[in-house]
Design an enzyme around this catalytic site. Sequence first.
Site, PDB file in Angstrom:
ATOM      1  N   GLU A  30      34.333 105.724  19.952  1.00  0.00           N
ATOM      2  CA  GLU A  30      33.487 104.538  19.847  1.00  0.00           C
ATOM      3  C   GLU A  30      34.041 103.368  20.650  1.00  0.00           C
ATOM      4  OE1 GLU A  30      32.629 103.841  15.724  1.00  0.00           O
ATOM      5  OE2 GLU A  30      31.436 105.667  15.671  1.00  0.00           O
ATOM      6  N   ASP A  31      33.211 102.818  21.490  1.00  0.00           N
ATOM      7  CA  ASP A  31      33.523 101.593  22.261  1.00  0.00           C
ATOM      8  C   ASP A  31      34.761 101.683  23.137  1.00  0.00           C
ATOM      9  OD1 ASP A  31      31.503 100.500  20.601  1.00  0.00           O
ATOM     10  OD2 ASP A  31      33.047 100.006  19.107  1.00  0.00           O
TER      11      ASP A  31
END
Length: 482
Positions: free
Chosen positions: A74-75
């Site tokens: 994530e991210d």
Amino acid sequence: MDINELVQTLPRASDEERALVVRAFEFAREAHQGQLRYSGEEYITHPLAVAQILASQRAEAKTIAAGLLHDVLEDVDGMSERLKKEFGPEVFFLVDGVTKLGELKYKGAERHAESLRKLFVAMAKDIRVILIRLADRLHNIRTLDYVPEEKKKRIAIETIDIYAPLANRLGMGELKEALEDGAFPYAYPEAYAITKNLLKLKKHETELRLEKMYRTLTQELTECAVPNFKIDSRVKGLYSLYKKLSRYNMDIEKIYDIIALRVLVPTIPDCYRTLGIIHALWKPAPERVKDYIATPKPNGYQSIHTSVFTGDGAVAEIQVRTYAMHHEAEYGVASHVGYEETGKTKQPWTLSHKLAWITELLKLQQEYEENEEFLENLRMDFFSDRIFVFTPKGDVVELPDGASVLDFAYAIHSDIGSHASGATVSGKYTALDHKLKSGDIVYIETKKSSRPSHKWLEYAKTSMARKHIRLAIQESGGKRKN
Ligand code: MN
């Protein structure tokens, strides 16, 4: 539990696989460095807990490694490449799959349906993605106390409506119950309080009775030389007790399986012998013997359930199964996946039958342009309560609760559905709109002249039947209407 202890609990893992799990942990710890959870704990506690849940479900090493890594993508730019290089395509595929599922947004039918579609598509590709997702959800539910107030209820209801039924459909009884009971107090606080109190009133008395039965049965099975048996008891999950109570007007006196005795034996013949011994000790309540060994539930569940009069005015449930069936009922697909691989597909053949409904669902869902319709059908066909109905030959057909003779006919074959004219249900002649109940034996009568009509849409509940009826009406030039 730290990572080294976790690795020790993997009985079937090779040294190499253990090393993989440890490496995944080190990688995740570094990736999450400095991040905290709502509880204030270091973030790595979460993937570690997820890995533990997967290990307790007997998942294999790659699934556990992917569980440790499930939140690292994530991210973070460039992480995909690193992950692929370090752990290979298979683990990457799993982590990527979990990440792409994103957070299910349980707001409004539109987005909800979209998330569910994603879930099922991922599931059809590799069931392990969903296993990781379920473990992720279980830990999130267990730490829900720390989550901001406005999110709690949504997550809890979504868990009960979507994730628990999914676990159930995958035959993971233990996980299903853990999800439901973890979410129950947050989802429906009042119902939870009422159910908990009712259980408290009844529990002690029930426990005393079962202790007595336990001693009697242990003695009898020993005297009859039943080999290697084990008796334990299980208390019904609170949420499942609540669901049953609401069907019985919240009258706890009517619930016989608050606590059930469970007898485990080595072989199937031992099961039937044990059942005989039980029925010789206590008279069975009429029509309460369910033989899921001879006819397993569609999710693969096998066991014999019987309810017996205990002699003091009460009725108690006893379940008999082999050790192997027990293992299967608790861990379901989780304990198979990844261990056996056949050909190109990752699903071992023993699984393919159990997972056939997912493929079926995906086939059907392609035909719904409207998300709302998809969602409604999903509720009806896959997450509603199920009944089990028999063909005259004894084959079991699973249908949603409330299904009619016509739904049954279409479930057998579309041609039988299209020409159905009536049915004999457990010996009695009935019309097409007759509602079926579990245990019915259904013989469909067909006539060449019989044709689907608009009226039939009112009789049919399953999307399978409705689809065929609509098609037939269209083809015969009738106007389409719902
Ligand atoms: Mn997570």
